[in-house]
Structures are given as structure tokens and as C-alpha cells.
Design a protein around this motif. Structure first.
Motif, PDB file in Angstrom:
ATOM      1  N   SER A 161      -0.830   3.846   6.073  1.00 29.50           N
ATOM      2  CA  SER A 161      -1.896   3.403   5.177  1.00 29.50           C
ATOM      3  C   SER A 161      -2.280   1.976   5.547  1.00 29.50           C
ATOM      4  N   THR A 162      -3.481   1.582   5.141  1.00 30.48           N
ATOM      5  CA  THR A 162      -3.937   0.205   5.367  1.00 30.48           C
ATOM      6  C   THR A 162      -3.024  -0.784   4.662  1.00 30.48           C
ATOM      7  N   TYR A 163      -2.665  -0.483   3.429  1.00 35.03           N
ATOM      8  CA  TYR A 163      -1.777  -1.359   2.657  1.00 35.03           C
ATOM      9  C   TYR A 163      -0.444  -1.536   3.386  1.00 35.03           C
ATOM     10  N   GLY A 164       0.126  -0.431   3.846  1.00 34.74           N
ATOM     11  CA  GLY A 164       1.397  -0.514   4.556  1.00 34.74           C
ATOM     12  C   GLY A 164       1.292  -1.342   5.827  1.00 34.74           C
ATOM     13  N   ALA A 165       0.192  -1.177   6.572  1.00 29.06           N
ATOM     14  CA  ALA A 165       0.006  -1.953   7.798  1.00 29.06           C
ATOM     15  C   ALA A 165      -0.076  -3.443   7.493  1.00 29.06           C
ATOM     16  N   GLN A 166      -0.792  -3.792   6.438  1.00 34.09           N
ATOM     17  CA  GLN A 166      -0.935  -5.208   6.094  1.00 34.09           C
ATOM     18  C   GLN A 166       0.377  -5.802   5.593  1.00 34.09           C
ATOM     19  N   LYS A 167       1.151  -5.027   4.860  1.00 33.14           N
ATOM     20  CA  LYS A 167       2.462  -5.511   4.434  1.00 33.14           C
ATOM     21  C   LYS A 167       3.404  -5.678   5.630  1.00 33.14           C
ATOM     22  N   ALA A 168       3.343  -4.765   6.598  1.00 29.21           N
ATOM     23  CA  ALA A 168       4.186  -4.886   7.786  1.00 29.21           C
ATOM     24  C   ALA A 168       3.839  -6.145   8.576  1.00 29.21           C
ATOM     25  N   ILE A 169       2.548  -6.444   8.700  1.00 32.98           N
ATOM     26  CA  ILE A 169       2.126  -7.676   9.368  1.00 32.98           C
ATOM     27  C   ILE A 169       2.630  -8.884   8.599  1.00 32.98           C
ATOM     28  N   GLY A 170       2.519  -8.837   7.274  1.00 36.47           N
ATOM     29  CA  GLY A 170       3.016  -9.937   6.454  1.00 36.47           C
ATOM     30  C   GLY A 170       4.505 -10.172   6.634  1.00 36.47           C
ATOM     31  N   LEU A 219      -3.741  -3.304  -3.924  1.00 34.75           N
ATOM     32  CA  LEU A 219      -2.701  -2.288  -3.836  1.00 34.75           C
ATOM     33  C   LEU A 219      -3.122  -1.116  -2.953  1.00 34.75           C
ATOM     34  N   SER A 220      -2.231  -0.129  -2.843  1.00 34.02           N
ATOM     35  CA  SER A 220      -2.385   0.905  -1.811  1.00 34.02           C
ATOM     36  C   SER A 220      -3.676   1.693  -1.935  1.00 34.02           C
ATOM     37  N   GLY A 221      -3.977   2.200  -3.135  1.00 29.07           N
ATOM     38  CA  GLY A 221      -5.204   2.963  -3.309  1.00 29.07           C
ATOM     39  C   GLY A 221      -6.439   2.103  -3.090  1.00 29.07           C
ATOM     40  N   GLY A 222      -6.418   0.884  -3.631  1.00 28.22           N
ATOM     41  CA  GLY A 222      -7.529  -0.027  -3.450  1.00 28.22           C
ATOM     42  C   GLY A 222      -7.727  -0.439  -2.006  1.00 28.22           C
ATOM     43  N   SER A 223      -6.646  -0.554  -1.262  1.00 26.97           N
ATOM     44  CA  SER A 223      -6.743  -0.925   0.148  1.00 26.97           C
ATOM     45  C   SER A 223      -7.389   0.175   0.970  1.00 26.97           C
ATOM     46  N   GLU A 224      -7.078   1.431   0.637  1.00 29.02           N
ATOM     47  CA  GLU A 224      -7.725   2.541   1.334  1.00 29.02           C
ATOM     48  C   GLU A 224      -9.211   2.604   1.004  1.00 29.02           C
ATOM     49  N   ALA A 225      -9.565   2.248  -0.224  1.00 29.52           N
ATOM     50  CA  ALA A 225     -10.955   2.345  -0.664  1.00 29.52           C
ATOM     51  C   ALA A 225     -11.812   1.194  -0.132  1.00 29.52           C
ATOM     52  N   ASP A 226     -11.219   0.008   0.039  1.00 32.59           N
ATOM     53  CA  ASP A 226     -11.990  -1.174   0.462  1.00 32.59           C
ATOM     54  C   ASP A 226     -11.199  -1.926   1.525  1.00 32.59           C
ATOM     55  N   PHE A 227     -11.377  -1.506   2.774  1.00 32.75           N
ATOM     56  CA  PHE A 227     -10.628  -2.069   3.895  1.00 32.75           C
ATOM     57  C   PHE A 227     -10.878  -3.565   4.040  1.00 32.75           C
ATOM     58  N   ASP A 228     -12.126  -3.992   3.933  1.00 32.04           N
ATOM     59  CA  ASP A 228     -12.454  -5.400   4.156  1.00 32.04           C
ATOM     60  C   ASP A 228     -11.832  -6.294   3.096  1.00 32.04           C
ATOM     61  N   LEU A 229     -11.892  -5.881   1.827  1.00 28.01           N
ATOM     62  CA  LEU A 229     -11.273  -6.672   0.768  1.00 28.01           C
ATOM     63  C   LEU A 229      -9.762  -6.751   0.983  1.00 28.01           C
TER      64      LEU A 229
END
Length: 323
Positions: free
Chosen positions: A144-153, A82-92
Motif C-alpha cells: 500500500s502507499t501508506y506502508g511504502a511511506q512508513k517504510a521510507i520513514g 492513514l492507510s485508506g486515505g493514502s490510497e485515495a489521495d496519493f499526493d496528499l
């Protein structure tokens, strides 16, 4: 035939599984199935002979191809960091949110049966300057990293659908409130906490300004819409498979006013304003209202008001009956 639910052991996934089982044979448009496979790191809490739990890494193509086969009628892809976790651990987050999504799509492509593929996206795909009401056609500018990954998805699901590999449906979910249980790693977790904890007599911190607009859905409406997403015929959705799902536009201050009306002034007094810049930078970049006319025309539904959402949580989960 089977339906696969990634994240099936989680709050939303387990409720989707229960709703699918309850509607089996009665929900118009659902693909026929006689089994549901929950793919998660933990066992699915739904006890039913039609439900099997499989533990594994969705970013592992070999594992995913063992799960997704020619007998797969549909896939719900709910698993995510999720969003907070994605910011904390980019690689995961990259591994689960991006590599995992592509691995599932590739496994569905290899199966060759064009399963229905429901991908849960997020309002976090948006950022930057936005109109007051966001249309589906607005370009995504995630902050956010989470948002970027969801947009790619979103783009992947649309392209795999265009190519005829899957019959995709991208559901941009509102923030789900009120969630029972413990806080999760989402930056928006406070949207449940500022209601859930006070109704249980526990203090809660509000990390964003009270005029912050939120786009919210009750768990019940979210689950109903996800089941409907699997049931609606792909041709009705059209070539662009991304949908803004219905929600409620309310400010955090209005949420707390609902808390007071439903739970009393004592519950409201338990919420303390405690600005948190890390959370504000993420949540305050999200839009607060969407044009959902296309989703509504397809039969997706929303909640009537936030007071009703708070009552739904109180009556189902908290046991609180104060006025």
C-alpha cells in the motif's frame, strides 16, 4: 525544554500528551520538559497550562523550523494520512507522510541538540510472502502507499540516528482496537467498528474474512508503550532503531467471540459479514503476529487477552454493562 507532538489533537496524540503530563517528574528516563507543543490542524483537546497548540503544515520546512528549536527535548511524530486515505489521495499522502517526516527530521538536525525522536510506523510496511511470526529483520515489502511511506520513514529515522542528528525510536504499532468515536480513514478502522458499534446497539459491517489474523493493541497499552519509547535510553535500543511493539494475535472471528462474551449475543448479532475487496487487499496483506522479544526485553508491554481489551473499552467509553 519542550516535547513536540505532531497529531497532538488526535485520538492517540492527545492521550500521549495526557500520559506525559501525568508522568512528568515520575517516569524514569523521560527527558526533562516543562512544556508540550501539539502540532496539528486542530486545537489540542488537553486543557493544561503546560500545553500549547500550534496549527500548521508539517510539510512546510519554514513552519516546522519555527516549532522545532534548541529547546526541543523530544519529538513524537504521530501525524499521518492513514492507510485508506493514502490510497485515495496519493499526493496528499506523499506530502504529509513523506515530506512532513523529512521536514521534521531536518528541523531537528538544524536545531543541533539531538532530540529524542519517536516515529510511529505500522505493520503495513510488510507484505508478500511472510513467515507465521514476523521478525524485525524481515525485509519490508509494503502493499500500500501508506506502508511504502512508513517504510521510507523508518529508514530515514534510522539514518538520521546513525548520523547523530536525532536519537530515534521507530515504533511499529499494532492496529489500535478499540478506538472510541467515529471511524477514521484507516483500512483497519473496522477492527474498532465491529466492537464499538455493536456495544452501542448499532449494526456494523465486517469487510474481511473471519479467519483474517489481526495484530492488535488496546489504546492503553499503545500509549504506555509510546511514553516508554521516549523514556528508554537510546544506547539500549542499539544501532537499529526499529521495534516491533507487543500486540495480540487474534482472528476477526476470535474478536467477535470476545464481543459476544463481553457484550452478549445481541451485540454479536449486529455484526454482518460484508466483504470489501478494497479493504481486503490492504488488510489481508498485513502479518498477524510478530517477534517482539527485543521490545519486551526493553520493557515494552502488551495486553493479556482481547476479552480484557473489549472490557476496557466498555467500561471506559461505552457505559454498557451487559454480560
Amino acid at each position: 525544554m519542550k516535547i513536540i507532538v505532531t497529531g497532538g489533537a488526535g485520538f492517540l496524540g492527545s492521550r500521549v500528551i495526557r500520559a506525559l503530563l501525568a508522568g512528568a517528574g515520575r517516569q524514569d528516563g523521560l527527558p526533562g520538559f516543562d512544556a508540550i507543543v501539539s502540532v496539528d490542524l486542530s486545537p489540542c483537546p488537553v486543557e493544561d497550562p503546560r500545553v500549547a497548540s500550534v496549527a500548521g503544515d508539517i510539510a512546510d520546512p519554514g513552519f516546522v523550523r519555527q516549532v522545532v528549536g534548541a529547546d526541543t527535548a523530544g519529538i513524537y511524530h504521530l501525524a499521518a494520512v492513514l492507510s485508506g486515505g493514502s490510497e485515495a489521495d496519493f499526493d496528499l499522502a506523499m506530502r504529509v507522510n513523506l515530506d512532513g517526516t523529512r521536514a521534521l527530521l531536518e528541523a531537528a538536525r538544524a536545531a543541533g541538540t539531538v532530540p529524542r525522536f519517536v516515529f510511529t510506523s505500522s505493520l503495513a510496511v510488510f507484505g508478500g510472502p511472510m513467515p507465521k511470526v514476523v521478525p524485525e529483520s524481515l525485509a519490508t515489502m509494503p502493499a500500500s502507499t501508506y506502508g511504502a511511506q512508513k517504510a521510507i520513514g523508518e529508514l530515514l529515522v534510522n539514518d538520521y540516528s546513525r548520523k547523530g542528528f536525532v536519537d530515534g525510536r521507530v515504533c511499529r504499532l499494532p492496529t489500535i482496537s478499540v478506538r472510541p468515536g467515529r471511524p477514521n480513514s484507516a483500512a483497519s478502522s473496522f477492527a474498532s467498528g465491529i466492537i464499538r458499534e455493536p456495544l452501542a446497539g448499532i449494526p456494523a459491517d465486517c469487510p474481511v474474512p473471519l479467519d483474517t489474523r489481526m495484530w492488535l493493541s488496546s489504546p492503553g497499552a499503545a500509549v504506555a508503550n509510546l511514553v516508554h519509547a521516549m523514556a528508554v535510553e537510546g544506547g539500549r535500543i542499539g544501532p537499529w532503531r526499529t521495534l516491533n511493539l507487543p500486540g495480540l494475535c487474534v482472528t476477526v472471528g476470535e474478536m467477535l467471540a470476545s464481543l459476544e462474551r463481553v457484550g452478549g449475543s445481541g451485540a454479536r448479532a449486529l455484526v454482518r459479514e460484508a466483504p470489501d475487496r478494497r479493504i481486503m487487499d490492504i488488510v489481508c496483506s498485513w502479518p498477524g503476529a510478530f517477534d517482539t522479544s527485543r521490545a519486551a526485553a526493553l520493557g515494552f508491554v502488551g495486553d493479556s487477552d482481547f476479552d480484557s481489551v473489549v472490557r476496557q473499552y466498555r467500561d471506559e467509553f461505552s457505559g454498557v454493562r451487559t454480560a
